[in-house]
Motif scaffolding. Structure first.
Motif, PDB file in Angstrom:
ATOM      1  N   PHE A  80      36.258  42.081  30.148  1.00 56.34           N
ATOM      2  CA  PHE A  80      37.238  41.593  31.115  1.00 56.34           C
ATOM      3  C   PHE A  80      37.707  42.638  32.108  1.00 56.34           C
ATOM      4  O   PHE A  80      38.246  42.298  33.160  1.00 56.34           O
ATOM      5  CB  PHE A  80      38.447  40.994  30.395  1.00 56.34           C
ATOM      6  CG  PHE A  80      38.105  39.723  29.693  1.00 56.34           C
ATOM      7  CD1 PHE A  80      37.552  38.674  30.401  1.00 56.34           C
ATOM      8  CD2 PHE A  80      38.305  39.580  28.332  1.00 56.34           C
ATOM      9  CE1 PHE A  80      37.204  37.497  29.762  1.00 56.34           C
ATOM     10  CE2 PHE A  80      37.965  38.408  27.685  1.00 56.34           C
ATOM     11  CZ  PHE A  80      37.413  37.366  28.394  1.00 56.34           C
ATOM     12  N   VAL A  81      37.502  43.908  31.776  1.00 60.67           N
ATOM     13  CA  VAL A  81      37.965  44.923  32.713  1.00 60.67           C
ATOM     14  C   VAL A  81      37.197  44.864  34.031  1.00 60.67           C
ATOM     15  O   VAL A  81      37.799  44.735  35.095  1.00 60.67           O
ATOM     16  CB  VAL A  81      37.948  46.323  32.080  1.00 60.67           C
ATOM     17  CG1 VAL A  81      38.096  47.392  33.140  1.00 60.67           C
ATOM     18  CG2 VAL A  81      39.075  46.447  31.065  1.00 60.67           C
ATOM     19  N   LEU A  84      38.129  41.433  35.772  1.00 58.33           N
ATOM     20  CA  LEU A  84      39.455  41.467  36.376  1.00 58.33           C
ATOM     21  C   LEU A  84      39.471  42.360  37.609  1.00 58.33           C
ATOM     22  O   LEU A  84      40.116  42.053  38.607  1.00 58.33           O
ATOM     23  CB  LEU A  84      40.471  42.024  35.384  1.00 58.33           C
ATOM     24  CG  LEU A  84      41.108  41.040  34.441  1.00 58.33           C
ATOM     25  CD1 LEU A  84      41.981  41.771  33.437  1.00 58.33           C
ATOM     26  CD2 LEU A  84      41.965  40.075  35.258  1.00 58.33           C
ATOM     27  N   ASN A  85      38.770  43.453  37.499  1.00 59.76           N
ATOM     28  CA  ASN A  85      38.761  44.378  38.607  1.00 59.76           C
ATOM     29  C   ASN A  85      38.164  43.715  39.851  1.00 59.76           C
ATOM     30  O   ASN A  85      38.711  43.838  40.954  1.00 59.76           O
ATOM     31  CB  ASN A  85      37.964  45.621  38.203  1.00 59.76           C
ATOM     32  CG  ASN A  85      38.251  46.782  39.099  1.00 59.76           C
ATOM     33  OD1 ASN A  85      39.363  46.953  39.575  1.00 59.76           O
ATOM     34  ND2 ASN A  85      37.225  47.584  39.353  1.00 59.76           N
ATOM     35  N   GLU A  88      40.753  41.009  41.040  1.00 56.15           N
ATOM     36  CA  GLU A  88      42.009  41.522  41.574  1.00 56.15           C
ATOM     37  C   GLU A  88      41.822  42.130  42.957  1.00 56.15           C
ATOM     38  O   GLU A  88      42.678  42.003  43.833  1.00 56.15           O
ATOM     39  CB  GLU A  88      42.597  42.544  40.591  1.00 56.15           C
ATOM     40  CG  GLU A  88      44.081  42.743  40.703  1.00 56.15           C
ATOM     41  CD  GLU A  88      44.450  43.798  41.724  1.00 56.15           C
ATOM     42  OE1 GLU A  88      45.601  43.788  42.182  1.00 56.15           O
ATOM     43  OE2 GLU A  88      43.579  44.626  42.075  1.00 56.15           O
TER      44      GLU A  88
END
Lengths: 339, 339
Positions: A80-81, A84-85, A88
Motif C-alpha cells: 500500500f505504500v 498510496l504514494n 496521494e
DNA sequence: TATCCATTTGTAACCGGTTACTGTAACCAG
DNA sequence: CTGGTTACAGTAACCGGTTACAAATGGATA
C-alpha cells in the motif's frame, strides 16, 4: 477556553474590504474577473484576518466536496505504500483531499464510510462493495475507478490493474521447467480478490500445460499477509509431513516473508530444498534471505493512473475502460537461479 | 445525465414520515428521546428512501467535521503501513473519517491542506508545520497530537514517540564493543526530523563514551529512504576510498536496504567486512540478506495511542504529555552476531 | 374536573459559503 | 446627448442539516 475560534467569515472579509460577499467569493474561486484594486485590497484583508474558507460551507453551497475517497480492505501490506504514494501525489496536485477508509465484505452490516455523501468520487480497492453496490453507485453517476478489480457486467467503470494470469503462468512454468519443481504449494490471497483469482488461474494453467496434476491440498490461504501465510504454511507442514513440497508460490511478496520464515524454522533450505517465489517486487524483495524471485508490478503507477482517470471522470471525459499494466518476471536466488 | 442525485433530504424524510425535520434530526443523532412508533416509522421511511445525511450540511450546522487529519512529510517508507494501520483502526472505531495529506517544509508556500477548517483535530508527523504554527493552532484550541515530535516550548500538546537516543547509544556501542567497529558511517534522516536528531545524538554519545573521535565526513544524508541512502552511500564510497569504513548505521530499516545494495554492489561482505544496522524492525528486516540488526519500535502502537489521545482531547480530557514508548535492540547477522 | 409536570414534537433561525439575477458606471458609436 | 455595450459589484435566496425555544400531549395529582 474560547469556543472553536474559526470565526472569520466571508462577510467579515467583505465588510472590512468594503465590498460584497459575492465579490469575495468570486475572487476566491476566480469565477469572475475582479478589478485590480479590489483584488489587492481583498488579498491584504484576507491576510490580516487570516481568513480561511470554511470547507463544509463551501461544499454545501457548491455541491462539491473536493475530496476523493480510497476504500481498502485493510492496511496490512507494504504494497500500500507505493499505491498510496501514487494516489496521494495526484490528489494533491489537484488540490483535493484524500480520505482513506477500510471496509471489507465482513463489515457489511454498516454502511461504507465514504460515498457520494462525502466525496466527489472514489477509488475502490475493496471487496466491501458488491457488484450490485457498484452498479447502483454507477447508475447514480458517482465517479469511481476500480483498482485491481474489473467492473461487473462490463459496466463502463474504469479499472486499473496489472497483468496477473500470464505472468503467473510464466512464473510457475519457470519453477517447473527450469528448476524441475513438481509439488508446488500456492498461497491464495483474500477470497474474491481478483489478483488472487487470476494468479490461481495462472498457476493451474501452468500445471496443466506441464502435465502436473492439480492437487487441492496444495492450495493454502495466505491472504497476502505475512502472519497468516506463516501460520497457514506451518499448519500445512505439520499436518502433511508426507507431501514432499519442493516449491511455494507465496501469492505476494508480503506473504513470502511468512513463507520464508516458516520454511526456515522447519530447517528447509531455500532454494536447494524448496523454491519460494512471490509477487509484486516490493522494495525489500531483492534483499530477502535469499533474494526473492518475484514479479515486478508497477504499483505506484497503478495508483497514479487510477487517480488521474478519476479526475478525468470529474471533467466528464470519456472513461478509460480496463487498463492492464504489464508485469515482469524477476528471477533471483529464491527459486534456484543465480545460485 | 441527471445531476448528482443525492437529492433525498431530511425534509423529504420528515414529510413522508409525517413528522418534523427536528424529529428526524434528533432520531439520527440520538440527541433526544423519540417515541417507539415514530422511531419505527422513521427507520422504515429512511430505508425506503435510501436516505443518507449530507455530510457537509451536517458539518456546517453542527460545527464538527467528524474527520481527523494526518499530516505526513511523504509516503516513501514502509514504516507508514503499521503507523497508518494503528491510526485507521482507532479512527474507524469512533466512526470518524481519516484524511491524509503530505506537507513538508518545502511546501510552505501553500497553506496546509488540512487544519481547523476541515478536521476536528489532527495528527502531525511532519516538519511542514513550524513550532509557531503549532503554537498558534494550539492557542486557537485546535486538538492536535504530535507523532515522533516533541511539542515546542513545552506546550501541553500531547506527543507520542519512541525512545531513540539511549537505544541508539546501545546499538552503536554494540558495534564498537562486541564487533570492534571504529569507522561507523551514520545515515541521517530528514533534516529537522526528531528521530534523526536523537539517533545522531545517541551515535555521537556512543562514540565519545568509547573514545572514538567524531568524524563529520562519516555522517551522510540517507533521509530514511532506500533510494537516497543508496545514492548517498555510493557517492561517499566513490569519493572517499581511503576511509576504511567498517560499519554503517543506516538510520532506519528502509535506508538499510539502500545501504545493503550499495555495499554489496561494491563487493563488500556483510557483516565480515562491514556491519550494517538499521532502526524500526519493519516486517521484512529479519529476512534481508543478511538478516538485519536493528531496533524494534512499536510503530503500530504509536499510531494507536496517538489517535486515542486525539479522541480524548475531543472529549476535553486531560492531555497526555509526552508518551515515550520503549524500543529494543534486536541483534541479527548483519552486525556480525549469529555468524 | 382542573392543574401541573414530564415527555415528545414542531417552527424557524441559523451555520458560511455560492450564484442567479439585478443594478450601476464607464465607455463607445451614432 | 442618447442608447447600447461591457465590466464589475451587490442583494438575497438557496445548499441540508442542527437546535433554541415554544407548544402540544398525556398521565398523575389535588
Amino acid at each position: 477556553m474560547t469556543k472553536k475560534s474559526h470565526s472569520v467569515t466571508i462577510r467579515q472579509v467583505a465588510q472590512k474590504a468594503g465590498v460584497s460577499v459575492a465579490t469575495v467569493s468570486r475572487f476566491l474561486n476566480r469565477s469572475a474577473a475582479i478589478s485590480k484594486p479590489v483584488s489587492q485590497r481583498l488579498e491584504k484583508v484576507m491576510a490580516e484576518l487570516q481568513y480561511v474558507p470554511h470547507a463544509a460551507a463551501r461544499q454545501l453551497a457548491s455541491r462539491k466536496t473536493r475530496v476523493v475517497g480510497l476504500l481498502l480492505n485493510n492496511l496490512h501490506n507494504d504494497f500500500f505504500v507505493p499505491l498510496l504514494n501514487g494516489i496521494e501525489g495526484v490528489v494533491r496536485k489537484h488540490e483535493y483531499n484524500l480520505v482513506i477508509a477500510t471496509y471489507h465484505s465482513g463489515s457489511r452490516d454498516m454502511p461504507p464510510p465514504i460515498g457520494p455523501h462525502n466525496t466527489d468520487g472514489m477509488l475502490v480497492f475493496s471487496d466491501g462493495l458488491s457488484d450490485e453496490d457498484l452498479a447502483s453507485l454507477h447508475a447514480r453517476n458517482f465517479p469511481m475507478v476500480l483498482v485491481h478489480r474489473t467492473p461487473p457486467n462490463s459496466l463502463p467503470i474504469p479499472s486499473v490493474t496489472v497483468e496477473n494470469k500470464k505472468i503467473t503462468f510464466e512464473l510457475i512454468e519457470h519453477l517447473i521447467k527450469v528448476h524441475g519443481r513438481k509439488r508446488i504449494v500456492m498461497m491464495r490471497g483474500p477470497i474474491h480478490q481478483e489478483d488472487s483469482y487470476w494468479r490461481e488461474t495462472g498457476y493451474k494453467a501452468a500445471l496443466a500445460a506441464n502435465g502436473i496434476p492439480f492437487d487441492e491440498r496444495l492450495v493454502l490461504n495466505g491472504n497476502f499477509e505475512r502472519g497468516i501465510a506463516y501460520t497457514a504454511l506451518n499448519e500445512f507442514l505439520a499436518s502433511n509431513p508426507e507431501i514432499p513440497v519442493d516449491a511455494v508460490f507465496a501469492g505476494d511478496d508480503d506473504a513470502a516473508i511468512g513463507v520464508l520464515k516458516a520454511l526456515q524454522e522447519k530447517g528447509h533450505r531455500i532454494p536447494e530444498g524448496v523454491s519460494v517465489v512471490g509477487f509484486d517486487d516490493l522494495g525489500f524483495s531483492a534483499f530477502l534471505t535469499p533474494p526473492l524471485t518475484t514479479v515486478s508490478a508497477p504499483t505506484e503507477t497503478v495508483g497514479r493512473i487510477a487517480t488521474e482517470q478519476l479526475f478525468s471522470l470529474f471533467d466528464q471525459q470519456i472513461p478509460g475502460g480496463v487498463t492492464l499494466l504489464p508485469t515482469k518476471l524477476i528471477t533471483r536466488r529464491s527459486c534456484g537461479c543465480n545460485a
